[in-house]
Design a protein around this motif. Structure first.
Motif, short mmCIF file in Angstrom:
data_model
loop_
_atom_site.label_atom_id
_atom_site.label_comp_id
_atom_site.label_asym_id
_atom_site.label_seq_id
_atom_site.Cartn_x
_atom_site.Cartn_y
_atom_site.Cartn_z
N GLY A 61 0.85 -1.37 0.12
CA GLY A 61 0.10 0.45 0.05
C GLY A 61 0.62 1.44 -0.31
O GLY A 61 0.40 2.68 -0.01
N THR A 62 2.20 1.71 -0.21
CA THR A 62 3.20 2.06 -0.48
C THR A 62 2.69 2.83 -1.60
O THR A 62 3.03 2.17 -2.47
CB THR A 62 4.62 2.24 0.41
OG1 THR A 62 4.42 1.70 1.43
CG2 THR A 62 4.76 3.65 0.13
N LEU A 63 2.85 4.17 -1.68
CA LEU A 63 2.59 5.09 -3.01
C LEU A 63 4.41 4.61 -3.81
O LEU A 63 4.96 4.91 -3.36
CB LEU A 63 1.54 5.94 -3.08
CG LEU A 63 0.39 6.75 -3.03
CD1 LEU A 63 -0.02 7.35 -2.85
CD2 LEU A 63 -0.42 5.10 -3.43
N ARG A 109 2.50 8.47 1.07
CA ARG A 109 2.06 7.61 2.00
C ARG A 109 2.80 6.33 2.05
O ARG A 109 3.24 5.71 0.87
CB ARG A 109 0.62 7.26 1.14
CG ARG A 109 -0.59 6.41 1.78
CD ARG A 109 -1.64 6.14 1.83
NE ARG A 109 -1.36 5.03 0.51
CZ ARG A 109 -2.52 4.94 -0.34
NH1 ARG A 109 -3.32 5.23 -0.82
NH2 ARG A 109 -2.13 3.34 -1.38
N GLY A 110 3.25 6.30 2.92
CA GLY A 110 3.78 5.23 3.42
C GLY A 110 2.67 3.86 4.73
O GLY A 110 2.59 4.59 5.32
N THR A 111 3.33 2.39 4.78
CA THR A 111 3.02 1.94 5.62
C THR A 111 3.37 1.10 6.06
O THR A 111 3.75 0.09 5.19
CB THR A 111 1.08 1.12 5.70
OG1 THR A 111 1.19 0.09 5.75
CG2 THR A 111 1.04 0.68 3.65
N ILE A 112 4.47 0.60 7.43
CA ILE A 112 5.11 -0.72 7.35
C ILE A 112 4.23 -1.45 7.63
O ILE A 112 4.31 -2.73 7.10
CB ILE A 112 5.87 0.18 8.73
CG1 ILE A 112 7.11 0.45 8.35
CG2 ILE A 112 6.92 -0.78 9.66
CD1 ILE A 112 8.15 0.78 7.88
N VAL A 113 3.30 -1.26 7.66
CA VAL A 113 1.74 -3.01 8.46
C VAL A 113 1.61 -3.14 6.83
O VAL A 113 1.90 -4.22 6.82
CB VAL A 113 0.81 -2.13 9.27
CG1 VAL A 113 0.36 -3.40 9.41
CG2 VAL A 113 1.72 -1.94 10.60
N GLY A 114 0.88 -2.40 6.21
CA GLY A 114 1.30 -2.96 4.29
C GLY A 114 2.79 -3.62 4.18
O GLY A 114 2.48 -4.43 3.81
N THR A 115 3.49 -3.12 4.49
CA THR A 115 5.32 -3.67 4.09
C THR A 115 4.73 -5.52 4.64
O THR A 115 5.06 -6.20 3.81
CB THR A 115 5.96 -3.25 4.21
OG1 THR A 115 5.99 -1.61 4.04
CG2 THR A 115 7.92 -3.72 3.83
#
Length: 347
Positions: free
Chosen positions: A283-285, A290-296
């Motif tokens: 989900g990081t663009l 926009r960034g998300t460690i959880v999504g990574t």
């Protein structure tokens, strides 16, 4: 846990002079929690497919530990990559930097020094090599004004070549007893590789979601020029981001040395592509902001679980590669759709 840039969802303009507020459901699905929920569902679907097709071979506890253990090294690299991409950059060199760090860390002189003092010296040197490579990347990009793609591509080639020269293309066996014993051990039945991944992910999440460093990273990725005009030290921050990515590659090199008990210039080949894929799917663009460690983390686990399902069902690596490619394309298309929706709403 979830994180993203703090934004205010604008009202949707339906016609001139009339505004419609965004529904709570749409706001939820468009937020970080909603996106992470989608990743959870995707991961559960992959697990269900594995359980149906492979049965007990897939669903036993040891196999789940294997999946996370397999994901841990690329997961650490992906955490560092998340910061760089969130700021609108890219780092193609992490795989080669990891290979170089593993070679330097397993040199006979380094191992002898570690044996005579503490195995942590070997760890420190390996991580320091990664940080130094990241520092060079950051300086070239921030102060040399070389685009990240070209700067890190040069490091990709150069670091791999340097690793081959240092090792003479030979595999270097790790013989430091304390180092080997540590990575053979576990805590509560969970290998140390997984614990390192968990610690790096938690630190990365806190840094991106709960500190000014993370907010500045998002601001730079959202609008570089606006961040500069707002007084942010953009160049210094850019250097720090690439150092962070290099340190993550160095930690991953330590983990690879612990897993394989050998250092070689071939370590980390194509890991940069796997890391970028996990970050984007998470989900990081790609355009930053926009960034998300959880999504990574979920992105890494999805790919790792998918690979395990293919392996359990004796499917070829070619099928795995095609499937990964399809998933990446779908993720990018969804990103473009959400980005276009966001720009229409703000208009």
């Amino acid at each position: 846990m979830s994180e993203q840039a703090p934004t205010n969802t604008p009202p949707v303009v339906t016609q001139v002079g009339a505004r419609e507020t965004v529904s709570p459901l749409r706001r939820f699905l468009g937020g970080g929690v909603g996106r992470n929920l989608g990743l959870v569902i995707a991961l559960l679907l992959v697990v269900i497919v594995g359980a149906i097709t492979a049965g007990d071979r897939f669903t036993n506890f040891e196999n789940f530990v294997t999946i996370v253990r397999f994901a841990s090294i690329i997961g650490v690299i992906s955490v560092g990559m998340t910061f760089v991409i969130t700021a609108g950059g890219i780092d193609l060199s992490v795989g080669s930097v990891m290979g170089l760090a593993s070679v330097v860390g397993s040199l006979a002189a380094v191992q002898a020094a570690a044996t005579g003092s503490t195995w942590l010296l070997m760890v420190a040197i390996t991580v320091a090599v990664g940080g130094a490579a990241g520092l060079i990347n950051g300086i070239v990009i921030a102060y040399g004004r070389v685009v990240p793609f070209m700067a890190t591509l040069a490091m990709l080639v150069g670091a791999r070549g340097l690793a081959e020269l240092i090792s003479n293309k030979q595999t270097q066996i790790v013989n430091v007893t304390g180092f080997l014993e540590f990575f053979r051990g576990s805590l509560f039945g969970i290998p140390w590789l997984i614990w390192i991944f968990v610690i790096v992910a938690i630190v990365g999440w806190f840094l991106l979601a709960r500190t000014t460093f993370g907010r500045r990273t998002v601001a730079i990725g959202g609008n570089f020029e606006a961040a500069r005009l707002a007084g942010l030290k953009v160049k210094r921050h850019t250097v720090a981001l690439y150092v962070l990515s290099g340190l993550a590659a160095g930690i991953a090199a330590v983990m690879m040395l612990g897993r394989t008990t050998a250092g070689t210039s071939t370590h980390g080949q194509l890991y940069e592509l796997d890391a970028i894929a996990a970050v984007v799917v998470g989900g990081t663009l790609l355009i930053g902001g926009r960034g998300t460690i959880v999504g990574t983390v979920f992105g890494v686990l999805i790919f790792s679980t998918l690979t395990n399902v293919f392996t359990q069902n004796n499917l070829s690596t070619s099928v795995q590669a095609v499937s990964k490619g399809v998933i990446i394309v779908i993720a990018v298309l969804l990103q473009q759709r959400f980005a276009a929706r966001g720009s229409r709403s703000s208009g």
